[in-house]
Each structure stands twice: as structure tokens, then as C-alpha cells.
Design an enzyme around this catalytic site. Sequence first.
Site, PDB file in Angstrom:
ATOM      1  N   GLU A 102       0.853  -1.199   0.000  1.00 15.42           N
ATOM      2  CA  GLU A 102       0.000   0.000   0.000  1.00 15.42           C
ATOM      3  C   GLU A 102       0.884   1.242   0.000  1.00 15.42           C
ATOM      4  O   GLU A 102       1.931   1.267   0.651  1.00 15.42           O
ATOM      5  CB  GLU A 102      -0.886  -0.066   1.253  1.00 15.42           C
ATOM      6  CG  GLU A 102      -1.871   1.052   1.417  1.00 15.42           C
ATOM      7  CD  GLU A 102      -2.896   1.145   0.298  1.00 15.42           C
ATOM      8  OE1 GLU A 102      -2.483   1.376  -0.854  1.00 15.42           O
ATOM      9  OE2 GLU A 102      -4.094   1.026   0.575  1.00 15.42           O
ATOM     10  N   ASP A 103       0.484   2.243  -0.755  1.00 19.18           N
ATOM     11  CA  ASP A 103       1.303   3.466  -0.802  1.00 19.18           C
ATOM     12  C   ASP A 103       1.117   4.322   0.434  1.00 19.18           C
ATOM     13  O   ASP A 103       2.086   4.831   1.000  1.00 19.18           O
ATOM     14  CB  ASP A 103       1.011   4.277  -2.079  1.00 19.18           C
ATOM     15  CG  ASP A 103      -0.484   4.504  -2.285  1.00 19.18           C
ATOM     16  OD1 ASP A 103      -1.296   3.843  -1.608  1.00 19.18           O
ATOM     17  OD2 ASP A 103      -0.837   5.348  -3.123  1.00 19.18           O
ATOM     18  N   ASP A 106      -4.242   5.849   5.571  1.00 21.83           N
ATOM     19  CA  ASP A 106      -4.818   7.038   6.186  1.00 21.83           C
ATOM     20  C   ASP A 106      -5.740   6.530   7.303  1.00 21.83           C
ATOM     21  O   ASP A 106      -5.288   6.241   8.398  1.00 21.83           O
ATOM     22  CB  ASP A 106      -5.556   7.816   5.090  1.00 21.83           C
ATOM     23  CG  ASP A 106      -5.942   9.215   5.514  1.00 21.83           C
ATOM     24  OD1 ASP A 106      -6.046   9.430   6.713  1.00 21.83           O
ATOM     25  OD2 ASP A 106      -6.154  10.072   4.641  1.00 21.83           O
ATOM     26  N   ASP A 163      -1.561  10.861  -5.806  1.00 22.30           N
ATOM     27  CA  ASP A 163      -2.043  11.843  -6.788  1.00 22.30           C
ATOM     28  C   ASP A 163      -2.887  12.928  -6.159  1.00 22.30           C
ATOM     29  O   ASP A 163      -3.374  12.808  -5.033  1.00 22.30           O
ATOM     30  CB  ASP A 163      -2.902  11.138  -7.844  1.00 22.30           C
ATOM     31  CG  ASP A 163      -4.281  10.743  -7.293  1.00 22.30           C
ATOM     32  OD1 ASP A 163      -4.342  10.137  -6.199  1.00 22.30           O
ATOM     33  OD2 ASP A 163      -5.305  11.061  -7.924  1.00 22.30           O
ATOM     34  N   ARG A 169       1.480  11.594  -9.788  1.00 19.87           N
ATOM     35  CA  ARG A 169       1.892  10.243  -9.389  1.00 19.87           C
ATOM     36  C   ARG A 169       3.329   9.967  -9.837  1.00 19.87           C
ATOM     37  O   ARG A 169       4.020   9.142  -9.254  1.00 19.87           O
ATOM     38  CB  ARG A 169       0.979   9.186 -10.019  1.00 19.87           C
ATOM     39  CG  ARG A 169      -0.456   9.188  -9.503  1.00 19.87           C
ATOM     40  CD  ARG A 169      -1.140   7.905  -9.935  1.00 19.87           C
ATOM     41  NE  ARG A 169      -2.591   7.966  -9.883  1.00 19.87           N
ATOM     42  CZ  ARG A 169      -3.324   7.679  -8.793  1.00 19.87           C
ATOM     43  NH1 ARG A 169      -2.731   7.346  -7.678  1.00 19.87           N
ATOM     44  NH2 ARG A 169      -4.636   7.728  -8.841  1.00 19.87           N
TER      45      ARG A 169
HETATM   46  C1  PRP Z   1      -5.571   5.957  -1.388  1.00 20.66           C
HETATM   47  C2  PRP Z   1      -4.454   4.989  -1.019  1.00 20.66           C
HETATM   48  C3  PRP Z   1      -5.153   3.959  -0.183  1.00 20.66           C
HETATM   49  C4  PRP Z   1      -6.295   4.732   0.451  1.00 20.66           C
HETATM   50  C5  PRP Z   1      -5.922   5.040   1.864  1.00 20.66           C
HETATM   51  O1  PRP Z   1      -6.193   5.474  -2.529  1.00 20.66           O
HETATM   52  O2  PRP Z   1      -3.837   4.409  -2.144  1.00 20.66           O
HETATM   53  O3  PRP Z   1      -5.638   2.887  -0.955  1.00 20.66           O
HETATM   54  O4  PRP Z   1      -6.452   5.965  -0.273  1.00 20.66           O
HETATM   55  O5  PRP Z   1      -6.990   5.630   2.546  1.00 20.66           O
HETATM   56  P1  PRP Z   1      -7.626   4.962   3.841  1.00 20.66           P
HETATM   57  O6  PRP Z   1      -6.505   4.365   4.666  1.00 20.66           O
HETATM   58  O7  PRP Z   1      -8.268   6.159   4.531  1.00 20.66           O
HETATM   59  O8  PRP Z   1      -8.636   3.935   3.429  1.00 20.66           O
HETATM   60  P2  PRP Z   1      -7.220   6.337  -3.405  1.00 20.66           P
HETATM   61  O9  PRP Z   1      -8.617   5.990  -2.981  1.00 20.66           O
HETATM   62  O10 PRP Z   1      -6.822   7.784  -3.358  1.00 20.66           O
HETATM   63  O11 PRP Z   1      -7.008   5.741  -4.856  1.00 20.66           O
HETATM   64  P3  PRP Z   1      -5.654   5.651  -5.760  1.00 20.66           P
HETATM   65  O12 PRP Z   1      -4.803   4.569  -5.137  1.00 20.66           O
HETATM   66  O13 PRP Z   1      -6.156   5.277  -7.110  1.00 20.66           O
HETATM   67  O14 PRP Z   1      -4.972   7.001  -5.711  1.00 20.66           O
END
Ligand code: PRP
Length: 183
Positions: A102-103, A106, A163, A169
Amino acid sequence: MSSCNHPDIESIVLSEDAIKEIVARMGAKISEDYKDKNPLIITVLRGAFVFTADLVRAITVPCSVDFMAVSSYGDGVKSTGVVRIVKDLDTRIEGRHVVIAEDILDSGLTLSYLIEMLEARHPASIEVAAFSVKDIPDKRPAIEPRYVGVHVPNEFIVGYGLDYAERYRNLPYVGILKPEVYS
Ligand code: PRP
């Protein structure tokens, strides 16, 4: 934090060199823990694709990679974490050791929901390798990743897969976006 030349970036939080060190450390630890386990590294598109590409090259034991894409039901993903699979894995995970790359973590709600879905497929184990975890005062993510790269400030950060409206990205570093870009 240092400044940079990109007109939309206020300051750099993680330089390319810092990122390299973090990912090398994570890859070494995973290699140690998954020797002879042939782990399946799962990327949840899209943000984690950059981190995964680096992570798997820092893993020195045999492993495979697969991809998933999820989307929220309505617009509530941040608050509920309820997700729908848009692209499923091509690999059967029953009996496999799974590591979700996971990147950024949050609230952790997206992953906690995803893990629940994947657990129903009876993998041997599921762990999370989070490149970054947001430091939010008095708030802990819904899941505890086994591997954490770095804690990042609770700011609007982009780059290294992260992003804003699908932009940034491709930045090789992580930086804070200038507020005038998104407000
Ligand atoms: C981001 C990130 C995680 C998620 C984290 O994805 O890559 O998957 O949000 O948030 P959380 O811990 O509050 O659930 P995003 O929905 O922005 O999609 P992306 O990966 O396509 O940018």
C-alpha cells in the site's frame, strides 16, 4: 523538509534517496520473513504501483505479483471503507502467503475491508506493507501494518504514486502540494 523547483510543490517530505533507503529496508525485512514462502505481493491500484515496482525489486526471495482495483460504493470510501472490486486478482490465494503493498495508510478503512474480503478465500496469511502511514493526532488507522516504511505528516502530499486529481503520481519524491492548487 527541503524546497524544490516544481511550481505546485511547497516542499519535499521524502527525497528520492530517502525513499530508496526506506524501500530497501522493507524489502530486506520481507525477504528475511518470507524465505521459502513464495509470497504473493498484491498491489491495490492505482497509487501503490510505484512503490510495488520498487519493493519487489528489493525483495531477494522468490515472489509473485498480482493486481486489484477497488472503488467505493457511492462517495463514502473515506468514511466507511466499503469497497467494490473493480478488478479482481488473477491468482488463487488459497494457502498462499499474501502481502498487500500500500502506498499510504490514512484511516485504514479501505484495507481493513479488503483484508476481510481476501480472508474469505483462505490464504495462509495476509500482511500489509505500507510505504507510508499518515500521522494523525489521536487517530490510529483501522489496521496495523506489519511493515511500515515511514510516518508522514497529515498534509496534502503527492508524488511516488500519490495523486491529486490523477496528477503528480510520476514525481520521484513525496512533496506537499501547495494549497492554491487544490483550493
Ligand atoms: C488511497 C491509497 C489507499 C487509500 C488510503 O487510494 O492508495 O488505498 O487511499 O486511505 P484509507 O486508509 O483512509 O482507506 P485512493 O482511494 O486515493 O485511490 P488511488 O490509489 O487510485 O490514488
